[in-house]
Design a protein around this motif. Structure first.
Motif: not given
Ligand SMILES: [Cu+2]
Length: 157
Positions: A45-46, A144-145, A148
């Protein structure tokens, strides 16, 4: 003598059956599972992730955070009533016993801004509203993200 024996077993057969049924109740599956969540610099997932980020567990299970990559640790941000909040040491494995039903939301403090968060559901999500509120306010601090957080919430059953 024979008559007496027959009489005795006839009397106690229902009782024995009852005891056997009771014993099988207590012998019912009572094992607990150990879940493992790895702390990674890069995952499916990064970057900067807990993997898996969502775990559905049962009361009595344990969850072990594995410091697969360095520079991570884990702190709970929301736990069910009665459960103790936790804070681990950097680069150390950490085991949490999931003794209370509900949602456990946690993060890796140095990488919160990068969306390094995770969620555990133990049994029923009895603290769904309270945990959601914490997750939403935490989302505002993620650079960022942040999505999620929504992905995790969508996995709650
Ligand atoms: Cu981290």
């Amino acid at each position: 003598m024979t008559t007496h024996t027959v009489h005795f077993s006839y009397l106690h057969r229902p009782l024995l059956r009852g005891l056997l049924a009771l014993c099988s109740l207590f012998a019912a599956p009572a094992w607990s599972a150990e879940h493992v969540v790895r702390m990674l610099n890069a995952g499916t997932d990064g970057s900067m992730v807990f993997e898996p980020a969502f775990v559905h567990a049962q009361v009595g299970d344990t969850l072990r955070f594995e410091p697969t990559s360095t520079g991570h640790f884990v702190r709970s941000l929301a736990v069910p009533d009665g459960a103790k909040p936790w804070l681990s040491e950097e680069d150390q494995p950490f085991v949490v016993t999931l003794a209370h039903q509900g949602l456990y939301f946690y993060n890796c403090p140095p990488h919160l801004m990068m969306g390094m968060v995770g969620l555990i559901q133990v049994g029923e999500a009895v603290n769904h509203a309270a945990a959601t509120a914490v997750m939403k306010s935490t989302q505002g601090r993620i650079y960022s993200h942040g999505a999620r957080v929504d992905s995790l919430l969508a996995l709650v059953k």
